[in-house]
Design a protein around this motif. Sequence first.
Motif, PDB file in Angstrom:
ATOM      1  N   GLU A 197       0.836  -1.206   0.000  1.00  0.00           N
ATOM      2  CA  GLU A 197       0.000   0.000   0.000  1.00  0.00           C
ATOM      3  C   GLU A 197       0.868   1.252   0.000  1.00  0.00           C
ATOM      4  O   GLU A 197       0.644   2.182  -0.773  1.00  0.00           O
ATOM      5  N   VAL A 245     -10.849   6.765   1.489  1.00  0.00           N
ATOM      6  CA  VAL A 245     -10.985   5.365   1.909  1.00  0.00           C
ATOM      7  C   VAL A 245     -12.422   5.141   2.372  1.00  0.00           C
ATOM      8  O   VAL A 245     -13.000   5.989   3.042  1.00  0.00           O
ATOM      9  N   SER A 282     -12.753   0.185   5.185  1.00  0.00           N
ATOM     10  CA  SER A 282     -11.395  -0.165   4.767  1.00  0.00           C
ATOM     11  C   SER A 282     -10.555  -0.736   5.904  1.00  0.00           C
ATOM     12  O   SER A 282     -10.817  -0.493   7.078  1.00  0.00           O
ATOM     13  N   ASN A 326      -4.973   1.038   5.303  1.00  0.00           N
ATOM     14  CA  ASN A 326      -5.181   1.997   4.201  1.00  0.00           C
ATOM     15  C   ASN A 326      -4.934   3.436   4.654  1.00  0.00           C
ATOM     16  O   ASN A 326      -4.050   4.103   4.115  1.00  0.00           O
ATOM     17  N   MET A 337      -8.846   4.282  -2.420  1.00  0.00           N
ATOM     18  CA  MET A 337      -8.366   2.923  -2.107  1.00  0.00           C
ATOM     19  C   MET A 337      -9.587   2.050  -1.864  1.00  0.00           C
ATOM     20  O   MET A 337     -10.420   2.367  -1.020  1.00  0.00           O
ATOM     21  N   THR A 395     -11.168  -1.990  -1.440  1.00  0.00           N
ATOM     22  CA  THR A 395     -11.052  -3.440  -1.328  1.00  0.00           C
ATOM     23  C   THR A 395     -12.293  -4.011  -1.997  1.00  0.00           C
ATOM     24  O   THR A 395     -13.395  -3.594  -1.679  1.00  0.00           O
ATOM     25  N   TYR A 445      -7.120   2.575  -6.570  1.00  0.00           N
ATOM     26  CA  TYR A 445      -6.163   1.621  -5.995  1.00  0.00           C
ATOM     27  C   TYR A 445      -6.901   0.405  -5.473  1.00  0.00           C
ATOM     28  O   TYR A 445      -7.879   0.535  -4.730  1.00  0.00           O
ATOM     29  N   ASP A 451      -6.929  -2.768  -3.105  1.00  0.00           N
ATOM     30  CA  ASP A 451      -6.360  -3.496  -1.968  1.00  0.00           C
ATOM     31  C   ASP A 451      -6.671  -4.970  -2.194  1.00  0.00           C
ATOM     32  O   ASP A 451      -7.820  -5.389  -2.129  1.00  0.00           O
ATOM     33  N   ASN A 503       2.398   2.088   9.497  1.00  0.00           N
ATOM     34  CA  ASN A 503       1.332   1.322   8.851  1.00  0.00           C
ATOM     35  C   ASN A 503       1.589  -0.176   8.934  1.00  0.00           C
ATOM     36  O   ASN A 503       0.772  -0.970   8.486  1.00  0.00           O
TER      37      ASN A 503
END
Lengths: 479, 447, 137
Positions: free
Chosen positions: A141, A164, A168, A172, A211, A213, A240, A242, B325
């Motif tokens: 990421e 996001v 998420s 993220n 982002m 998913t 993007y 995920d 992260n």
Amino acid sequence: MDEKTIFELSRPGTPEIQMPEHDVPEMILDEVIPEKFIAPLPPPMPEVSELDVIRHFTRLSNKNFNVDANFYPLGSCTMKYNPRVGEWASRLHGFAGLHPYAGYENSQGALKLMEELSEDLCEITGMDGFTLQPAAGAHGELTALLITRAWFKDKGEDRDIILVPDTSHGTNPASAAMAGFNIRQVKSDGYGNIDIGDLKSKLDDKVACLMLTNPSTLGLFETGIEKVESLVHKAGGLLYYDGANLNALMGKSRPGDMGFDLVHLNLHKTFATPHGGGGPGSGPVGALGPLVDYLPGDELVDEDGLTVMKPRTRSIGRVRSFYGNFGVLVKAYVYIRGLGAEGLVRASECAVLSANYLATRLKEAFDLPFKRRCMHEFVLSASRQKKLGVSAMDIAKRILDFGFHAPTVYFPLIVPEALMIEPTETENKQTMDAFCEALLAIAREVEENPEIVKSAPHNTPVSRVDEAGAARKLMLCGI
Amino acid sequence: MNYLPHTGAEIKEMLEVVGAESVEELFCDIPHGVRLYDDLSLPGPLSEFEIQELMQSLSRQNRPDGENGFFLGAGAYRHFIPAAVDSIISRGEFFTAYTPYQAEASQGTLQAIFEFQTAVSGLTGLDVANASLYDGASSLAEAAQMAVMAKGKKLIMVSEGVHPEYLQTLKTYLAGKDYLVEMIPLNEGLTDLDQVKDRFPEAAAVAVQNPNFFGCLEDLSAIFNVTKEKGALGIAVISDPVTLGFLRSPGESGCDVAVGEGQPLGLPMSFGGPGFGFVAARAEHTRRLPGRIVGRTADKDGRVAYCLTLQTREQHIRREKAASNICTNQALAALAATVYLSLMGPYGLRKAAELSARLAHLAAHRICDIPGFSLLFDRPFFHEFAVRCPKDPAVLNGKLRDYGIAGGLPLKRFYPAMEDAMLFTLTECNRPEEIDRLASALREITA
Amino acid sequence: MVPNDLKYTKEHEWVRIEGGIAVTGITDHAQEMLGDIVFVELPAAGEKVEQMGKIGTIESVKTVSDLFSPISGVVKEINKIYMDRMEGAENPDFHPEYANHDPYGKGWMVKIEISNTEETANLLTPEQYEKLLEEEA
């Protein structure tokens, strides 16, 4: 029984491991290395025999739930069986013994494997190029977001917002912040999709990327994906993907075809490499079109019959040393070659069938907040049980007593008392039925004998662990 | 290969329960426009027998070691690995478990991580360590972010003796933020703080590797005395922690944070990964540590128990405000290191380190006896050293391969100006005969 | 149970005005929602704070939430039980659990020298706070 730490087991004076008695002239190191650099004593490691070590760690291993011994339906983690042939292959001396600077001509097998794996991942995701450097999903990421930043910098556009969804993964927003972006959260609608109205209101010329998913962490396919794609791209942003949940889609739908510009995959989820108790994983990043030039690391190309590395023109630079978790790449390669196109599709189909089967069987006893076909996982809510004083955490702990690992709990955040269940394709029906029976029994216990659930687990090596005590009185080192 | 368990009858039964005619129906939520109707174009499927053949064949296309000598290091090291290490990490109980979120079902992994943290604290001479990071390079980047948080300044100063790939990684990581990375030049192979001292007031951290990339021993105590006085965080970088069997620990030398690469501790080189990164720090920085941390506590019946702790630093709770992260790290590799360090013990580790250094000094002596060869820097070194060669080192390496010898690293790979320099590495795995063969081969090639 | 000698905020903080000083903490309801509190990050003495401005964070095992100042002024004192380290060493009197066990007493968090007494009018009375709790439930 408490197992002492290996440090507590230390018996000073235990005969030490032997090193070869080389015929090196007895050079006194003190003469060539100034004393100020030398430790008067060696570091405080345990002094134990080999049997002490083996027995200690074997005993510790017996205190773990694991895929080999237990059904492990931990949502979003894809705890499928880890084929042993992958372990075997990664340990072949030609791979394990290879130095990263051995030179192209001495590393052809490894380089070819990486080249082919990159091509396979391109085919599976519909992307144009991959880097294999990132060591885990969150690392991927960060990589993709740093590419996003470099991309807009080159275009002369000042975009500092990452969108996001409220479903998420925590990584993220954390990755976005690490790459220097600010976050805007987009709401989900009543079907578990992105709320298109909310998305529109949050899109502007400051948005660098959404982002996503897909399937989402609710286990639901984003049915409005085409709309989402056109909105984000029209606003000038990137999309993007995920890849944590790719296990639902192999051979069925590709992020590249959905319009995603950047993708990360978790080889330790979809491609059956083991999790190792928290790594090593691998999080390759794929890119479309001109974004490929921004990938970290070198491109693998054929040149005069050799596979060699060529620097990418606009690469953001490296995100770690060397080329990635190569040993993990070997295992993923083995998995993809072994299954082939047909096997990968079958795996996704079976994962989705299993999840739908479990969801159907469990939805009477627990709330199913989104009444749709799920993909490879689904989220139940224990709200009904919570009203009787039993939390999702209590239920998770009670599941352990039945010999199953618990689902993911309290995630995604938008479902109260969430229990997120992902069976994976490798579990047989008997195991899944036994798991259902256990959960249904627990649901009955919540009504008839809630104490047994609230005080669970009862059959594990330790009872409920005092996490608050651990955080208040920190003990992080055993010497 | 096929790992799917269901019989045709079971699939039918499951479909009935679900209320679907076919498995295909379950994918109804995917819009037509994004459905893939063609088959993926991939080789295979292969049986396990064929896979084994394929992998044998691919692995044989690598030539991992020179049968007559091996002298590569530079961030990945061939150290001795006791067989028991792989035996433990091959246990499915360890390698098929997930991150230990459910403490009661993961005491094995949790206690092993606690022991790992203890071992890293012991090796580095610092108070606390985390459960591991990706690798040495990204660990330096994480430490730099800790420094910015701790000091509220944005300048990271890095010695030119730090591994060039660590430096590249650091720059990539920090590119997103307005942090600054500035180099501290070397003087004859050693970090020279004097040349940059007017930058110290702005520095959040000073990072120095020891032994440095060229193998030279840095005077960490002197360097960290200066950082302490100037209020910058002192970061020690360790690319081969086996050296800590013999060298003074970075903690004892006064650093605030130590980071490094763990591969040398019981893991094969594996073309550069997986190894693991480690980070250790003084207690006051505990809450700024990135990644997983395990604490010792008790269960509700008073038994010793372990769990993940200080989780509010982490991404799954604090999201965009997290310390880092990082989520998945390199737990199994960290376990390998814990087993390795337990097997080696304090004296085994000391011997391995000592032997590496002794062999390196012998090799340096023998190489520099050959006309045209000399040490690049005349400084104390440990188990790596850079040598000026009378011929292009890449050409020398090619010729050495004909003798079955894997030579050192030509430094021009990273430093174009050092076109005649080669970095040699020795460990306890080298035999004195290898040095003889290397010396006579070099003599012949350059004669 | 909402003590009737205190004032409140809608962010579930309580305030006791003692002369020109506001003693503040989180309410019993807040600690219950948060669960086991393990760490509280507070501003340093001498720092200027604004009414309903963020002045710290409260960490329980599994969540983090912000702490807001009920009133504008200057931080006079913070409760030492929330400092895990003092003068480079562990604080033996570190007891974040008091925020759970005794939120209105030993679990107080910050004392603020009030700069604008008129702002107290913005605070909730016990009755108003009780009503807020009912609404949120």
